[in-house]
Scaffold this motif. Sequence first.
Motif, PDB file in Angstrom:
ATOM      1  N   PRO A   1      39.253  45.448  42.638  1.00 29.39           N
ATOM      2  CA  PRO A   1      39.088  44.248  43.474  1.00 29.39           C
ATOM      3  C   PRO A   1      39.149  44.526  44.987  1.00 29.39           C
ATOM      4  CG  PRO A   1      40.571  43.779  41.665  1.00 29.39           C
ATOM      5  CD  PRO A   1      40.337  45.259  41.654  1.00 29.39           C
ATOM      6  N   PHE A   2      39.696  45.680  45.393  1.00 25.21           N
ATOM      7  CA  PHE A   2      39.720  45.983  46.830  1.00 25.21           C
ATOM      8  C   PHE A   2      38.302  46.170  47.386  1.00 25.21           C
ATOM      9  CE2 PHE A   2      44.235  46.559  46.284  1.00 25.21           C
ATOM     10  CZ  PHE A   2      44.730  46.116  47.497  1.00 25.21           C
ATOM     11  N   LEU A   3      37.325  46.344  46.491  1.00 25.62           N
ATOM     12  CA  LEU A   3      35.930  46.396  46.952  1.00 25.62           C
ATOM     13  C   LEU A   3      35.524  45.089  47.631  1.00 25.62           C
ATOM     14  CD1 LEU A   3      34.225  48.167  43.915  1.00 25.62           C
ATOM     15  CD2 LEU A   3      34.508  49.091  46.206  1.00 25.62           C
ATOM     16  N   VAL A   4      36.338  44.046  47.408  1.00 29.76           N
ATOM     17  CA  VAL A   4      36.026  42.760  48.028  1.00 29.76           C
ATOM     18  C   VAL A   4      36.037  42.875  49.554  1.00 29.76           C
ATOM     19  CG1 VAL A   4      38.379  41.771  48.224  1.00 29.76           C
ATOM     20  CG2 VAL A   4      36.423  40.281  47.791  1.00 29.76           C
ATOM     21  N   LEU A   5      36.776  43.847  50.087  1.00 31.72           N
ATOM     22  CA  LEU A   5      36.820  44.016  51.544  1.00 31.72           C
ATOM     23  C   LEU A   5      35.460  44.501  52.061  1.00 31.72           C
ATOM     24  CD1 LEU A   5      40.390  45.570  51.849  1.00 31.72           C
ATOM     25  CD2 LEU A   5      39.691  43.204  52.287  1.00 31.72           C
TER      26      LEU A   5
ATOM     27  N   THR B   1      32.604  43.799  50.389  1.00 33.05           N
ATOM     28  CA  THR B   1      31.763  42.604  50.203  1.00 33.05           C
ATOM     29  C   THR B   1      31.924  41.666  51.392  1.00 33.05           C
ATOM     30  OG1 THR B   1      32.221  42.779  47.835  1.00 33.05           O
ATOM     31  CG2 THR B   1      31.204  40.746  48.581  1.00 33.05           C
ATOM     32  N   LYS B   2      33.180  41.484  51.797  1.00 30.97           N
ATOM     33  CA  LYS B   2      33.464  40.579  52.917  1.00 30.97           C
ATOM     34  C   LYS B   2      32.805  41.077  54.199  1.00 30.97           C
ATOM     35  CE  LYS B   2      36.656  40.516  55.824  1.00 30.97           C
ATOM     36  NZ  LYS B   2      37.912  40.604  56.578  1.00 30.97           N
TER      37      LYS B   2
ATOM     38  N   TYR C   1      29.312  40.198  54.024  1.00 32.73           N
ATOM     39  CA  TYR C   1      29.202  38.738  54.079  1.00 32.73           C
ATOM     40  C   TYR C   1      29.303  38.250  55.519  1.00 32.73           C
ATOM     41  CZ  TYR C   1      30.413  33.852  53.808  1.00 32.73           C
ATOM     42  OH  TYR C   1      30.430  32.506  54.010  1.00 32.73           O
TER      43      TYR C   1
END
Lengths: 199, 170
Positions: free
Chosen positions: B84-88, B90-91, B94
């Motif tokens: 889930p740290f891949l969300v950084l 993605t952000k 974004y």
Amino acid sequence: MVDAINVNKKISFYRLFYHWAYIGAVSFGGGAVVQFMIQDKFIYKLHLLTEEEYTEIIGVGQITPGINILAYTILIGQRLAGWRGSIVSVLGLILPSAAITVALSSVYILFSDLPAVQHALRTAFAAILGISLVTNWRNMKPILRKGQQAGIIPIGLLLSIVLVTAILYQFLHVGVVWLYAVGAFIGALTYIFMEKNKK
Amino acid sequence: MNWLLFFVILFKAVILSTGGFGPLPMLHADFIEQAWATEKQFAEALAIGQIAPGPNGLWVVSLGKLTGGFYGAVLAGIALVLPPFLVLITKHFYQKLSKYPATNGFLAGVVLVVSSFSILVLGDIFLQDSPDVFLVLVCLFSAALAASRKCSANRILVFSIVAGILFYGA
């Protein structure tokens, strides 16, 4: 909308860890209950996030691999206390809940066949579904509100995403990735339409 | 047990899927192939994941514990937390693209799908259990309590469990 996940609101690491550890320790019932408690604490009680900001965080977290709620936790933690905040938040959520999961794994087998346990699980699941209805409605509300303010066509298109998802899943058994693709496509068209009509 | 392979399989299943139950098909195939788990252990891990606090995905920690003991649980926990740290990342992308209405519309569409899909999946599981009128009432009453914001999720769950035991008998 970019500010929603970029603003660094001040909160101590200790308080941040405490809030997440509390959610991690008492959010019995799975993802719906965790989300409900995140909304309840960070939006409605602490006022550290707005409904719109949380909806945006869900969107970004959803298109990332792995457990989505951990992705939301990372984004909220980073927003409130920087990159260290994201680590503190994930540890806060995961440590107590993982410890309880390990403990439950050790004792569950001993009691799983008892009728009272089976009845309790069935009724708890009914309650989880009820909580999930509210949680997911709260996630959708800011988007639908925005569509409603923009007129009949945008709200119609946004509601069609919900309807199309239900039809594709229930009757055609379409995979979740395709559901995302269809929803994202209609959503993008709707927002482009809204932007053009604004001008 | 080969702990490195154990971790790689767990990590692969989590990073190539999304959501709490996303890793289930891959883990099921790999664990059964390696003879690390039985069907019963999968069912138990999923049940424990359902009643334990925290995200649904913690059933993987339970599976790690049931199949690999304490170290299995720790490795499963690490495999869950890292992707889930891949969300950084993605952000990051974004933020570059969020000025375009299509980007926000894309995310809004995804949120609408996820929210309605979640309700559909849970509704399906609920209906498969052939719920009686009492369970439907519990569901509706819980929704009303949750919407009122006057009752915490845990209290709602405790009320429902007590009501279930009283109604059906122990």
